[in-house]
Each structure stands twice: as C-alpha cells, then as structure tokens.
Design a protein around this motif. Structure first.
Motif, PDB file in Angstrom:
ATOM      1  N   UNK A   5     -17.508 -10.862  -7.677  1.00  0.00           N
ATOM      2  CA  UNK A   5     -18.877 -10.749  -8.175  1.00  0.00           C
ATOM      3  C   UNK A   5     -19.182  -9.349  -8.706  1.00  0.00           C
ATOM      4  N   UNK A   6     -18.173  -8.669  -9.180  1.00  0.00           N
ATOM      5  CA  UNK A   6     -18.308  -7.380  -9.866  1.00  0.00           C
ATOM      6  C   UNK A   6     -16.990  -7.082 -10.575  1.00  0.00           C
ATOM      7  N   UNK A   7     -17.009  -6.154 -11.507  1.00  0.00           N
ATOM      8  CA  UNK A   7     -15.811  -5.875 -12.300  1.00  0.00           C
ATOM      9  C   UNK A   7     -14.761  -5.156 -11.468  1.00  0.00           C
ATOM     10  N   UNK A   8     -13.605  -5.796 -11.298  1.00  0.00           N
ATOM     11  CA  UNK A   8     -12.521  -5.173 -10.549  1.00  0.00           C
ATOM     12  C   UNK A   8     -11.947  -3.980 -11.291  1.00  0.00           C
ATOM     13  N   UNK A   9     -12.193  -3.899 -12.602  1.00  0.00           N
ATOM     14  CA  UNK A   9     -11.622  -2.809 -13.407  1.00  0.00           C
ATOM     15  C   UNK A   9     -12.082  -1.441 -12.933  1.00  0.00           C
ATOM     16  N   UNK A  10     -13.225  -1.392 -12.235  1.00  0.00           N
ATOM     17  CA  UNK A  10     -13.722  -0.110 -11.759  1.00  0.00           C
ATOM     18  C   UNK A  10     -13.252   0.216 -10.345  1.00  0.00           C
ATOM     19  N   UNK A  11     -12.528  -0.717  -9.735  1.00  0.00           N
ATOM     20  CA  UNK A  11     -12.048  -0.485  -8.375  1.00  0.00           C
ATOM     21  C   UNK A  11     -10.847   0.445  -8.329  1.00  0.00           C
ATOM     22  N   UNK A  12     -10.267   0.762  -9.491  1.00  0.00           N
ATOM     23  CA  UNK A  12      -9.062   1.596  -9.503  1.00  0.00           C
ATOM     24  C   UNK A  12      -9.345   3.069  -9.752  1.00  0.00           C
ATOM     25  N   UNK A  13     -10.615   3.465  -9.757  1.00  0.00           N
ATOM     26  CA  UNK A  13     -10.943   4.885  -9.891  1.00  0.00           C
ATOM     27  C   UNK A  13     -10.433   5.650  -8.671  1.00  0.00           C
ATOM     28  N   UNK A  14     -10.140   6.919  -8.854  1.00  0.00           N
ATOM     29  CA  UNK A  14      -9.574   7.716  -7.759  1.00  0.00           C
ATOM     30  C   UNK A  14     -10.461   7.684  -6.519  1.00  0.00           C
ATOM     31  N   UNK A  15     -11.771   7.798  -6.713  1.00  0.00           N
ATOM     32  CA  UNK A  15     -12.694   7.787  -5.576  1.00  0.00           C
ATOM     33  C   UNK A  15     -12.709   6.428  -4.877  1.00  0.00           C
ATOM     34  N   UNK A  16     -12.581   5.335  -5.648  1.00  0.00           N
ATOM     35  CA  UNK A  16     -12.589   3.999  -5.064  1.00  0.00           C
ATOM     36  C   UNK A  16     -11.330   3.739  -4.247  1.00  0.00           C
ATOM     37  N   UNK A  17     -10.203   4.323  -4.672  1.00  0.00           N
ATOM     38  CA  UNK A  17      -8.936   4.071  -3.989  1.00  0.00           C
ATOM     39  C   UNK A  17      -8.819   4.796  -2.653  1.00  0.00           C
ATOM     40  N   UNK A  18      -9.874   5.496  -2.262  1.00  0.00           N
ATOM     41  CA  UNK A  18      -9.923   6.021  -0.906  1.00  0.00           C
ATOM     42  C   UNK A  18     -10.180   4.908   0.102  1.00  0.00           C
ATOM     43  N   UNK A  19     -10.607   3.754  -0.403  1.00  0.00           N
ATOM     44  CA  UNK A  19     -10.876   2.592   0.435  1.00  0.00           C
ATOM     45  C   UNK A  19      -9.658   1.683   0.518  1.00  0.00           C
ATOM     46  N   UNK A  20      -9.311   1.278   1.735  1.00  0.00           N
ATOM     47  CA  UNK A  20      -8.220   0.317   1.930  1.00  0.00           C
ATOM     48  C   UNK A  20      -8.505  -0.988   1.198  1.00  0.00           C
ATOM     49  N   UNK A  21      -9.771  -1.389   1.173  1.00  0.00           N
ATOM     50  CA  UNK A  21     -10.144  -2.640   0.501  1.00  0.00           C
ATOM     51  C   UNK A  21      -9.792  -2.567  -0.978  1.00  0.00           C
ATOM     52  N   UNK A  22     -10.231  -1.508  -1.650  1.00  0.00           N
ATOM     53  CA  UNK A  22      -9.967  -1.373  -3.080  1.00  0.00           C
ATOM     54  C   UNK A  22      -8.477  -1.275  -3.365  1.00  0.00           C
ATOM     55  N   UNK A  23      -7.757  -0.530  -2.555  1.00  0.00           N
ATOM     56  CA  UNK A  23      -6.319  -0.380  -2.757  1.00  0.00           C
ATOM     57  C   UNK A  23      -5.621  -1.734  -2.697  1.00  0.00           C
ATOM     58  N   UNK A  24      -5.915  -2.511  -1.672  1.00  0.00           N
ATOM     59  CA  UNK A  24      -5.204  -3.770  -1.478  1.00  0.00           C
ATOM     60  C   UNK A  24      -5.559  -4.794  -2.549  1.00  0.00           C
ATOM     61  N   UNK A  25      -6.834  -4.845  -2.932  1.00  0.00           N
ATOM     62  CA  UNK A  25      -7.225  -5.776  -3.993  1.00  0.00           C
ATOM     63  C   UNK A  25      -6.571  -5.378  -5.314  1.00  0.00           C
ATOM     64  N   UNK A  54       0.831  -1.202   0.000  1.00  0.00           N
ATOM     65  CA  UNK A  54       0.000   0.000   0.000  1.00  0.00           C
ATOM     66  C   UNK A  54       0.865   1.251   0.000  1.00  0.00           C
ATOM     67  N   UNK A  55       0.440   2.228  -0.771  1.00  0.00           N
ATOM     68  CA  UNK A  55       1.215   3.438  -1.007  1.00  0.00           C
ATOM     69  C   UNK A  55       1.706   3.512  -2.438  1.00  0.00           C
ATOM     70  N   UNK A  56       1.742   2.356  -3.134  1.00  0.00           N
ATOM     71  CA  UNK A  56       2.172   2.309  -4.531  1.00  0.00           C
ATOM     72  C   UNK A  56       1.010   2.498  -5.500  1.00  0.00           C
ATOM     73  N   UNK A  57      -0.211   2.506  -4.991  1.00  0.00           N
ATOM     74  CA  UNK A  57      -1.386   2.602  -5.857  1.00  0.00           C
ATOM     75  C   UNK A  57      -1.484   3.954  -6.552  1.00  0.00           C
ATOM     76  N   UNK A  58      -2.144   3.966  -7.693  1.00  0.00           N
ATOM     77  CA  UNK A  58      -2.476   5.231  -8.367  1.00  0.00           C
ATOM     78  C   UNK A  58      -3.761   5.017  -9.163  1.00  0.00           C
ATOM     79  N   UNK A  59      -4.504   6.089  -9.417  1.00  0.00           N
ATOM     80  CA  UNK A  59      -5.761   5.946 -10.157  1.00  0.00           C
ATOM     81  C   UNK A  59      -5.559   5.285 -11.516  1.00  0.00           C
TER      82      UNK A  59
END
Length: 309
Positions: free
Chosen positions: A39-59, A10-15
């Motif tokens: 059970x949903x498209x992971x491709x949308x988990x990398x949006x800037x707003x989604x990456x505010x979540x620790x869950x989305x960042x780590x996945x 964590x910390x290496x993520x970017x939108x």
C-alpha cells in the motif's frame, strides 16, 4: 548439467538497489505488485535511511531477487533448482512456484517487523573466518554462558561461520575466537540475532500466519537452507519458511547437495555476489556468477548453454 538460482539474504543490500534494477516491463510489474501489497511505493524503501530497518532490507531483497529471476525467465533462462540464503528462501519459494509473490511480500514484511520488535536494539551477528564448525562449537560450549549467550547461526563454508547474540557478547566472543586461531572476525550489517533460538517466538508467529496461506507443490525443486534437503511439497516448504529464522543456515551443505545432484552453474540473483564466492570456494570446477557482477545477458547466455549441454 543443471543450473541453480541462488537468492541472497540480509547483508547483500545496498542503497538504491531497487532503483538500480534493469529497466524492463517485468521489473516494473514486479515493483508494482509489491507496492500494491504494501500500500505504498516499494521503490522508496531502498533509500540509505530506509535500509536501517530490517523490514525494508528484507522486503527489498525479496523484491530484487524475484524481479531478477523473472527477468531471466523472460529470456527463457530457467533454473533446475532454487535455493535461498536466510530471507532469500522466500524468493526461492516464489520462483519455485510454491508461494505467490504478494503473499511472500506480506509475510516478509511481518517477519521483519516481528524480528525488530523482539530485538529493537543491541543485538546482531558477526562473522568468524578460519575456524571449523567443530572448533567454533567447542569454543561456544566451553566459554559461553546462559547469561550471555552466543549462537552458531550460519555455516556458509567449512571455515566461514556467523554467530548471533547481543553485541557486547559477540565482541567478546570474536576476541576469544581470534585468540584461538580465527583469521578474522567482524560484525555484520545485521541488526537482529537471526538463525538462533532467540527468534523461536518469531517462528511461532510465522507458523501461525503461514497456516492461512495456500502453498503449492513446487514446479522447480527447492533446496532448504535449514535442512540441506530438496523439498518437494508445498507443506514442507511452508514449514521451512516458518522455522529457518530460528535455526542455523546450513548453506554449505545445501550447496554440496546441489552439486551432488549435478548442478554446475550457480547464478546469484540481484543484489548479491557473496553466495557466488562461497560456491567458488567450495567447488572450483563449478561455474558461479552473480548478476550484479556479470550482468543479466551473460547470466541468461550461460543458463542456455548449461541446459543445452
């Protein structure tokens, strides 16, 4: 000479980190596997707003790291060792052959959810540059109280440490560190106090969940970021993944171990480039590169050259 694949934490993520992955069937299949498990498209988990979540960042970090390692393998570029920083350990376990990718996706999702639930706000991590581990521990022992704890979380290199705790306590401690010789301090883009006893309960939850999953002995040696030892059994890796979230990351020692074992090429998986810099700082004679900076083709060519020498 040998090669190690390094998986960033964590910390290496970017939108848009997943949407920036190379267009290749291996990448497409990896994204599809993760999406099926979520059970949903992971491709949308990398949006800037989604990456505010620790869950989305780590996945997203898990998916990106495994996808890039799989693409290198498609190019017949194989590692002799794997190691992951923090949540990157799950990607390392997958590529080592000890853990199925879909199981890793589910585990990392739960890991992030438990971490967020335990500390929904007001906590995080900071970096301290210029002090040794001994100096930092002495400051903690002398000045930190049980009522306002600050913990040594990551030993990334001899004079780069991270600390974990409540944000006000981190700010006070960073001011203290600067007054006692630190060159620089700053808060990190991490919203939970990772790698310290505050997450002991998360480790217990993970340990219980991991007991339901079958692990295999690794095909590729796995270097633990918690113990700085090569783990050769699936059971040892299972324990490592459960407990590294609540123990310090001894990254510098893990890299020293790999160097002592003959590793001279360190390749950092997407999306990171921080681990590469830590290797260069510790071992100027080693070759270290990141796929994000140097590209997949260059990484594959250098892996082939290293393994053939």
């Amino acid at each position: 000479m040998t090669t190690a694949f390094l998986f960033p934490g964590q910390g290496s993520q970017h939108p848009y980190m997943l949407r920036d992955l190379p267009a290749h069937p291996v990448i497409t299949r990896t994204l599809a596997e993760a999406s099926e498990e979520l059970n949903e498209s992971v491709a949308f988990w990398d949006a800037e707003s989604e990456l505010e979540s620790t869950v989305a960042v780590q996945v997203c970090l898990l998916v990106s790291g495994v996808a890039s390692a799989r693409l290198l393998k498609e190019e017949k570029a194989f590692p002799d060792f794997v190691a992951g920083h923090s949540v990157g350990a799950f990607g390392a376990a997958v590529v080592a052959g000890a853990l199925d990718f879909k199981d890793a996706v589910r585990l990392v999702r739960m890991r992030g959810e438990w971490m967020e639930k335990a500390f929904p706000k007001g906590y995080g991590m900071g970096v301290v540059l210029g002090l040794s581990e001994v100096q930092l521990k002495r400051l903690i022992d002398v000045h930190v109280t049980k009522a306002n704890p600050v913990y040594l979380a990551n030993i990334n290199c001899p004079r780069q440490m991270t600390i974990a705790g409540a944000i006000p306590d981190l700010r006070r401690f960073m001011e203290l560190a600067l007054a006692n010789g630190a060159q620089r301090t700053e808060l990190l883009d991490v919203s939970v106090p990772s790698h310290c006893p505050l997450l002991h309960e998360v480790s217990l939850y993970l340990e219980t969940e991991l007991q339901r999953i079958s692990f295999r002995d690794p095909d590729i040696p796995y270097a633990s970021n918690r113990t700085a030892r090569v783990l050769k059994t699936g059971e040892a890796i299972k324990k490592d993944l459960a407990w590294n979230v609540s123990h310090s990351v001894r990254w510098h020692e893990a890299i020293c171990l790999l160097y002592e074992l003959g590793t001279r090429l360190f390749v950092e998986m997407l999306p990171g480039n921080v681990l590469m810099g830590l290797v260069k700082n510790a071992f100027p004679t080693a070759r270290a590169l990141s796929i994000s900076d140097n590209g997949m083709k260059t990484a594959a060519i250098l892996v082939h050259r290293t393994r053939n020498n």
